[in-house]
Design a protein around this motif. Structure first.
Motif, PDB file in Angstrom:
ATOM      1  N   PRO A 141      -5.495 -17.456   5.122  1.00  0.00           N
ATOM      2  CA  PRO A 141      -4.782 -17.556   6.404  1.00  0.00           C
ATOM      3  C   PRO A 141      -3.266 -17.473   6.251  1.00  0.00           C
ATOM      4  O   PRO A 141      -2.566 -17.079   7.190  1.00  0.00           O
ATOM      5  N   GLU A 142      -2.737 -17.819   5.069  1.00  0.00           N
ATOM      6  CA  GLU A 142      -1.289 -17.776   4.886  1.00  0.00           C
ATOM      7  C   GLU A 142      -0.751 -16.340   4.860  1.00  0.00           C
ATOM      8  O   GLU A 142       0.470 -16.129   4.894  1.00  0.00           O
ATOM      9  N   LEU A 143      -1.641 -15.342   4.858  1.00  0.00           N
ATOM     10  CA  LEU A 143      -1.215 -13.949   4.907  1.00  0.00           C
ATOM     11  C   LEU A 143      -1.256 -13.380   6.320  1.00  0.00           C
ATOM     12  O   LEU A 143      -1.038 -12.189   6.513  1.00  0.00           O
ATOM     13  N   ALA A 144      -1.525 -14.233   7.301  1.00  0.00           N
ATOM     14  CA  ALA A 144      -1.681 -13.755   8.683  1.00  0.00           C
ATOM     15  C   ALA A 144      -0.411 -13.104   9.215  1.00  0.00           C
ATOM     16  O   ALA A 144      -0.470 -12.209  10.072  1.00  0.00           O
ATOM     17  N   ARG A 145       0.754 -13.526   8.722  1.00  0.00           N
ATOM     18  CA  ARG A 145       2.017 -12.928   9.184  1.00  0.00           C
ATOM     19  C   ARG A 145       2.396 -11.676   8.388  1.00  0.00           C
ATOM     20  O   ARG A 145       3.466 -11.118   8.594  1.00  0.00           O
ATOM     21  N   GLY A 146       1.496 -11.269   7.507  1.00  0.00           N
ATOM     22  CA  GLY A 146       1.744 -10.052   6.745  1.00  0.00           C
ATOM     23  C   GLY A 146       2.016 -10.326   5.281  1.00  0.00           C
ATOM     24  O   GLY A 146       2.245 -11.466   4.864  1.00  0.00           O
ATOM     25  N   LEU A 147       1.999  -9.255   4.502  1.00  0.00           N
ATOM     26  CA  LEU A 147       2.179  -9.347   3.058  1.00  0.00           C
ATOM     27  C   LEU A 147       3.146  -8.262   2.602  1.00  0.00           C
ATOM     28  O   LEU A 147       2.930  -7.075   2.855  1.00  0.00           O
ATOM     29  N   HIS A 148       4.215  -8.685   1.960  1.00  0.00           N
ATOM     30  CA  HIS A 148       5.106  -7.746   1.290  1.00  0.00           C
ATOM     31  C   HIS A 148       4.602  -7.539  -0.138  1.00  0.00           C
ATOM     32  O   HIS A 148       4.090  -8.473  -0.765  1.00  0.00           O
ATOM     33  N   LEU A 149       4.748  -6.321  -0.629  1.00  0.00           N
ATOM     34  CA  LEU A 149       4.332  -6.003  -1.996  1.00  0.00           C
ATOM     35  C   LEU A 149       5.504  -5.363  -2.720  1.00  0.00           C
ATOM     36  O   LEU A 149       6.222  -4.532  -2.150  1.00  0.00           O
ATOM     37  N   SER A 150       5.686  -5.730  -4.001  1.00  0.00           N
ATOM     38  CA  SER A 150       6.900  -5.329  -4.693  1.00  0.00           C
ATOM     39  C   SER A 150       6.666  -5.091  -6.177  1.00  0.00           C
ATOM     40  O   SER A 150       5.779  -5.687  -6.798  1.00  0.00           O
ATOM     41  N   CYS A 151       7.513  -4.218  -6.739  1.00  0.00           N
ATOM     42  CA  CYS A 151       7.544  -3.979  -8.181  1.00  0.00           C
ATOM     43  C   CYS A 151       8.846  -3.255  -8.502  1.00  0.00           C
ATOM     44  O   CYS A 151       9.648  -2.950  -7.613  1.00  0.00           O
ATOM     45  N   ILE A 152       9.051  -2.978  -9.777  1.00  0.00           N
ATOM     46  CA  ILE A 152      10.191  -2.168 -10.191  1.00  0.00           C
ATOM     47  C   ILE A 152       9.972  -0.730  -9.738  1.00  0.00           C
ATOM     48  O   ILE A 152       8.867  -0.189  -9.851  1.00  0.00           O
ATOM     49  N   VAL A 153      11.027  -0.111  -9.240  1.00  0.00           N
ATOM     50  CA  VAL A 153      10.985   1.278  -8.795  1.00  0.00           C
ATOM     51  C   VAL A 153      12.165   2.016  -9.438  1.00  0.00           C
ATOM     52  O   VAL A 153      13.286   1.511  -9.417  1.00  0.00           O
ATOM     53  N   PRO A 154      11.959   3.209 -10.026  1.00  0.00           N
ATOM     54  CA  PRO A 154      10.669   3.901 -10.138  1.00  0.00           C
ATOM     55  C   PRO A 154       9.886   3.430 -11.361  1.00  0.00           C
ATOM     56  O   PRO A 154      10.462   3.193 -12.410  1.00  0.00           O
ATOM     57  N   HIS A 155       8.601   3.307 -11.219  1.00  0.00           N
ATOM     58  CA  HIS A 155       7.684   3.000 -12.320  1.00  0.00           C
ATOM     59  C   HIS A 155       6.302   3.426 -11.850  1.00  0.00           C
ATOM     60  O   HIS A 155       5.657   2.732 -11.077  1.00  0.00           O
ATOM     61  N   GLN A 156       5.850   4.581 -12.326  1.00  0.00           N
ATOM     62  CA  GLN A 156       4.675   5.215 -11.733  1.00  0.00           C
ATOM     63  C   GLN A 156       3.431   4.336 -11.807  1.00  0.00           C
ATOM     64  O   GLN A 156       2.707   4.194 -10.816  1.00  0.00           O
ATOM     65  N   GLU A 157       3.182   3.719 -12.966  1.00  0.00           N
ATOM     66  CA  GLU A 157       1.971   2.916 -13.105  1.00  0.00           C
ATOM     67  C   GLU A 157       2.033   1.658 -12.240  1.00  0.00           C
ATOM     68  O   GLU A 157       1.071   1.319 -11.545  1.00  0.00           O
ATOM     69  N   ASP A 158       3.171   0.961 -12.278  1.00  0.00           N
ATOM     70  CA  ASP A 158       3.297  -0.249 -11.460  1.00  0.00           C
ATOM     71  C   ASP A 158       3.214   0.077  -9.971  1.00  0.00           C
ATOM     72  O   ASP A 158       2.549  -0.623  -9.201  1.00  0.00           O
ATOM     73  N   GLU A 159       3.896   1.140  -9.557  1.00  0.00           N
ATOM     74  CA  GLU A 159       3.833   1.534  -8.155  1.00  0.00           C
ATOM     75  C   GLU A 159       2.414   1.911  -7.750  1.00  0.00           C
ATOM     76  O   GLU A 159       1.968   1.592  -6.645  1.00  0.00           O
ATOM     77  N   GLY A 160       1.691   2.587  -8.650  1.00  0.00           N
ATOM     78  CA  GLY A 160       0.302   2.934  -8.348  1.00  0.00           C
ATOM     79  C   GLY A 160      -0.563   1.714  -8.148  1.00  0.00           C
ATOM     80  O   GLY A 160      -1.399   1.660  -7.230  1.00  0.00           O
ATOM     81  N   THR A 161      -0.361   0.695  -8.997  1.00  0.00           N
ATOM     82  CA  THR A 161      -1.123  -0.546  -8.860  1.00  0.00           C
ATOM     83  C   THR A 161      -0.798  -1.246  -7.547  1.00  0.00           C
ATOM     84  O   THR A 161      -1.696  -1.698  -6.817  1.00  0.00           O
ATOM     85  N   VAL A 162       0.501  -1.332  -7.228  1.00  0.00           N
ATOM     86  CA  VAL A 162       0.916  -2.027  -6.011  1.00  0.00           C
ATOM     87  C   VAL A 162       0.464  -1.270  -4.762  1.00  0.00           C
ATOM     88  O   VAL A 162      -0.007  -1.872  -3.785  1.00  0.00           O
ATOM     89  N   ARG A 163       0.571   0.047  -4.773  1.00  0.00           N
ATOM     90  CA  ARG A 163       0.125   0.829  -3.624  1.00  0.00           C
ATOM     91  C   ARG A 163      -1.386   0.696  -3.423  1.00  0.00           C
ATOM     92  O   ARG A 163      -1.882   0.677  -2.283  1.00  0.00           O
ATOM     93  N   TYR A 164      -2.132   0.596  -4.520  1.00  0.00           N
ATOM     94  CA  TYR A 164      -3.575   0.373  -4.383  1.00  0.00           C
ATOM     95  C   TYR A 164      -3.844  -0.971  -3.715  1.00  0.00           C
ATOM     96  O   TYR A 164      -4.643  -1.076  -2.770  1.00  0.00           O
ATOM     97  N   LEU A 165      -3.167  -2.023  -4.194  1.00  0.00           N
ATOM     98  CA  LEU A 165      -3.381  -3.340  -3.592  1.00  0.00           C
ATOM     99  C   LEU A 165      -2.909  -3.378  -2.151  1.00  0.00           C
ATOM    100  O   LEU A 165      -3.475  -4.104  -1.325  1.00  0.00           O
ATOM    101  N   GLU A 166      -1.900  -2.592  -1.819  1.00  0.00           N
ATOM    102  CA  GLU A 166      -1.479  -2.496  -0.432  1.00  0.00           C
ATOM    103  C   GLU A 166      -2.605  -1.923   0.428  1.00  0.00           C
ATOM    104  O   GLU A 166      -2.879  -2.409   1.530  1.00  0.00           O
ATOM    105  N   GLY A 167      -3.291  -0.901  -0.101  1.00  0.00           N
ATOM    106  CA  GLY A 167      -4.428  -0.347   0.631  1.00  0.00           C
ATOM    107  C   GLY A 167      -5.555  -1.346   0.790  1.00  0.00           C
ATOM    108  O   GLY A 167      -6.206  -1.416   1.848  1.00  0.00           O
TER     109      GLY A 167
END
Length: 391
Positions: free
Chosen positions: A162-188
């Motif tokens: 329930p603590e995510l009801a107001r939304g979730l920000h997701l973050s990592c170092i940019v650019p970093h292809q592998e980390d961004e891929g992981t974070v974008r997957y979890l965003e989906g």
């Protein structure tokens, strides 16, 4: 348990990219490698599942011991971080509930799986272990199974918070292809769970006295998934403010701060101290001289990553390496100290090539596995991901 040699799907790159997996190769060398696969029996998968659940239980007991007895130094954790970790630990069944982690195991199908380390804070290779290798299984081995319920487990875990009801920000170092891929997957996955999401590069998270932490558009950050280690985060200029916000319950962070108790290599000798002789553990100490002469020992920096600064050596009578190390990796880590773990063999994946089994936990339950292979005895960021199946 056996390694199969296979022909890749003719259109494997296009199939992966259709899923959004665009970091399947690096420098012209495939990271995703479907020229091979590992096949297991149902009984072998059950054993890996049981070992992972047992090891997670031991790790939680070790964390509780550290908090109860103030043994922060055993993990190489500065004492001034203790209030944050204690507050986070006390909320571990609520807003500071863990989401996921990866146990790296050594196992060749006989005896008991052995813990190499616990990637409890910022594990990667999640996307490929989840939907990517499932697509491969359906294309190549329909009718068989895979140790893989990751996507559904992650979705359900995020939907239940329930603590995510107001939304979730997701973050990592940019650019970093592998980390961004992981974070974008979890965003989906979070979107599938019905959560509103926003991506913010880690260096664009700001802070002001009125709103607290904000994103690049000055929107408040109430809940944050960060693919960025806690031991780095707390040393940033805004680290103290984040620790205060988390300790006060004004900011939810995934993974929670108490995961720092499990993510460093100092956990390994502590586990051996608390549970000596446990069949899923390898002997490990903070002092190399605790091993008898003739032992082959792996030296690991307390907060190292991706095999950097790891070395393997045979010890002489004085507890020091007897001659040149068998393996010595370069890197930027080691300033915080070292631990020493008994060397164990890894499954062979060809001449000079070895495999590590990574069992994924979601909400404390074993929900999947990813296998990485590397040339040599140390698994680095250059390792290849190889899919698996079981019958």
């Amino acid at each position: 348990m056996r390694r199969l040699t296979l022909a890749p799907r003719p259109d494997w790159q296009a199939r992966l990219e259709a899923l959004g997996f665009d970091f399947h190769s690096g420098g012209g060398v495939p990271y995703w490698d479907e020229t091979a696969a590992w096949e297991f029996t149902t009984a072998e998968i059950d054993r890996l599942d049981d070992a992972a659940v047992e090891l997670h239980r031991l790790c939680l007991e070790a964390a509780a011991h550290v908090v109860a007895h103030g043994r922060w130094d055993a993990l190489g954790i500065p004492a001034h971080w203790a209030p944050l970790l204690r507050a986070s630990w006390e909320r571990r069944e609520g807003t500071d509930r863990a989401l996921y982690g990866r146990l790296d195991l050594a196992w060749n199908g006989s005896g008991e799986p052995k813990l190499l380390e616990y990637n409890a804070d910022t594990p990667t290779s999640l996307f490929e272990a989840s939907v990517v290798q499932w697509q491969w299984l359906e294309d190549r081995f329909p009718g068989t199974d895979q140790f893989n319920g990751l996507h559904e487990a992650l979705r359900d875990a995020l939907a239940a918070r329930p603590e995510l009801a107001r939304g979730l920000h997701l973050s990592c170092i940019v650019p970093h292809q592998e980390d961004e891929g992981t974070v974008r997957y979890l965003e989906g996955v979070a979107l599938d769970a019905g959560r509103a999401t926003k991506f913010v590069p880690i260096d664009q998270i700001g802070f002001n006295d009125r709103l607290g932490f904000v994103d690049q558009h000055d929107e408040p950050v109430h809940a944050l998934f960060k693919l960025y280690p806690w031991e780095w985060l707390l040393r940033e200029p805004f680290g103290a403010a984040m620790a205060e916000a988390v300790a006060a319950g004004r900011l939810t962070v995934i993974e929670p701060a108490w995961k720092l108790l499990l993510s460093g290599k100092g956990l390994l000798p502590l586990l051996w101290e608390l549970f000596p002789g446990h069949p899923n553990l390898l002997p490990a100490y903070r002092e190399r001289t605790r091993f008898p002469a003739g032992s082959t020992v792996v030296a690991k920096p307390l907060f190292g990553r991706e095999g950097a600064n790891v070395s393997i050596a045979r010890l002489g009578p004085d507890g020091r390496p007897d001659g040149a190390p068998l393996v010595s990796m370069a890197g930027p880590y080691g300033e915080e100290g070292w631990i020493y773990q008994e060397f164990t063999t890894l499954p062979e994946a060809g001449p000079g090539r070895h495999a590590v089994l990574g069992v994924w936990l979601v909400d404390g339950a074993a929900k999947g596995m990813g296998i990485r292979e590397d040339d040599g005895l140390v698994t680095r960021d250059s390792a290849r991901f190889v899919p698996h199946l079981f019958r």
